[in-house]
Scaffold this active site. Structure first.
Site, PDB file in Angstrom:
ATOM      1  N   GLU A  46       0.856  -1.187   0.000  1.00 26.67           N
ATOM      2  CA  GLU A  46       0.000   0.000   0.000  1.00 26.67           C
ATOM      3  C   GLU A  46       0.890   1.233   0.000  1.00 26.67           C
ATOM      4  O   GLU A  46       1.653   1.449   0.944  1.00 26.67           O
ATOM      5  CB  GLU A  46      -0.897  -0.005   1.238  1.00 26.67           C
ATOM      6  CG  GLU A  46      -1.667   1.280   1.472  1.00 26.67           C
ATOM      7  CD  GLU A  46      -2.224   1.384   2.879  1.00 26.67           C
ATOM      8  OE1 GLU A  46      -2.415   2.531   3.352  1.00 26.67           O
ATOM      9  OE2 GLU A  46      -2.470   0.336   3.516  1.00 26.67           O
ATOM     10  N   THR A 100      -4.466   6.081   2.312  1.00 33.17           N
ATOM     11  CA  THR A 100      -4.878   7.433   2.698  1.00 33.17           C
ATOM     12  C   THR A 100      -5.727   8.064   1.602  1.00 33.17           C
ATOM     13  O   THR A 100      -5.552   9.234   1.229  1.00 33.17           O
ATOM     14  CB  THR A 100      -3.659   8.324   3.033  1.00 33.17           C
ATOM     15  OG1 THR A 100      -2.686   7.570   3.765  1.00 33.17           O
ATOM     16  CG2 THR A 100      -4.089   9.498   3.926  1.00 33.17           C
ATOM     17  N   LYS A 121     -10.186  -1.971   7.784  1.00 36.29           N
ATOM     18  CA  LYS A 121      -8.922  -1.681   8.452  1.00 36.29           C
ATOM     19  C   LYS A 121      -9.237  -1.172   9.857  1.00 36.29           C
ATOM     20  O   LYS A 121      -9.818  -0.095  10.014  1.00 36.29           O
ATOM     21  CB  LYS A 121      -8.151  -0.618   7.660  1.00 36.29           C
ATOM     22  CG  LYS A 121      -6.848  -0.191   8.321  1.00 36.29           C
ATOM     23  CD  LYS A 121      -6.131   0.858   7.489  1.00 36.29           C
ATOM     24  CE  LYS A 121      -6.701   2.237   7.692  1.00 36.29           C
ATOM     25  NZ  LYS A 121      -5.863   3.291   7.081  1.00 36.29           N
TER      26      LYS A 121
END
Length: 217
Positions: free
Chosen positions: A43, A70, A130
């Site tokens: 990621e 993000t 998450k």
């Protein structure tokens, strides 16, 4: 989410290396070192300088599954998807981001913390959730309590995850674990210590696999 899967029904699995750099663009040697250590899911956070370029380059590697982290807005999602991101990771649950990703056929791992937030993200269409920042609320103990009523939700603990945590998260059936600075640290990248990064990646992969074996035994 295996390297062969790129549909919204796929699930992130195993160690997810989070590349979050503040001052330098990701060197391609980072991806090579992680792969050599057995980490295939990466990621790249969008605030990292040159993040979209790294996603664009790495997404062409057949053994590597690269996503964008993000992701907070539809513009973020569109830019990441255009660069080749195979999945998106958000710090929160943003319905518009989920809708944009769904339209593009790209899975989303939504950030959430409380049971209510986790369940909301799941019912909004997140591929996995998450749980962030997991270390701040008790780590494995917290995840174990959350999984009791929410056992059908694929969980990805993230935030302060260390090598010592991996086996526990794997044993309890988490979909994977997001690992940032404990794996891809700024000092290793700055000093270009790629062999050390590969060694770290191998240790995290081994710990995860050990936990999975114990769970399946």
């Amino acid at each position: 989410m295996s390297a062969e899967q790129g549909n919204p029904g796929a699930t992130v699995s195993g160690v997810v290396a989070i590349i979050r750099l503040r001052e330098s663009e990701p060197d391609d040697a980072i991806a090579t070192a992680l792969l050599d250590g057995g980490v295939h899911v990466m990621e790249v956070t969008l605030p990292t300088p040159g993040s979209l370029g790294a996603i664009r380059r790495w997404s062409t590697h057949g053994d590597l599954l690269v996503g964008a982290g993000t992701v907070r807005t539809v513009a973020d999602a569109d830019a990441a998807i255009a660069a080749g991101a195979r999945f998106l990771v958000t710090p929160t649950t943003v319905p518009d981001v989920l809708a944009a990703a769904r339209a593009a056929g790209v899975p989303v791992v939504c950030g959430a913390l409380t049971p209510t937030e986790i369940d909301l993200a799941w019912h909004r269409g997140a591929t996995a959730v998450k749980v962030f920042p997991v270390s701040a609320v008790g780590g494995a103990g917290y995840l174990r309590a959350v999984r009791e009523p929410l056992g059908d939700v694929p969980l990805l603990p993230t935030g302060g995850v260390s090598l010592a945590d991996l086996a526990s998260y794997a044993r309890m059936g988490c979909a994977g674990a997001g690992v940032g600075g404990a794996l891809v640290s700024a000092d290793l990248v700055a000093s270009r210590r790629w062999a050390a990064l590969t060694e770290r990646a191998g240790a995290f992969t081994a710990a995860w696999n050990e936990g999975r074996v114990r769970r399946d035994a």
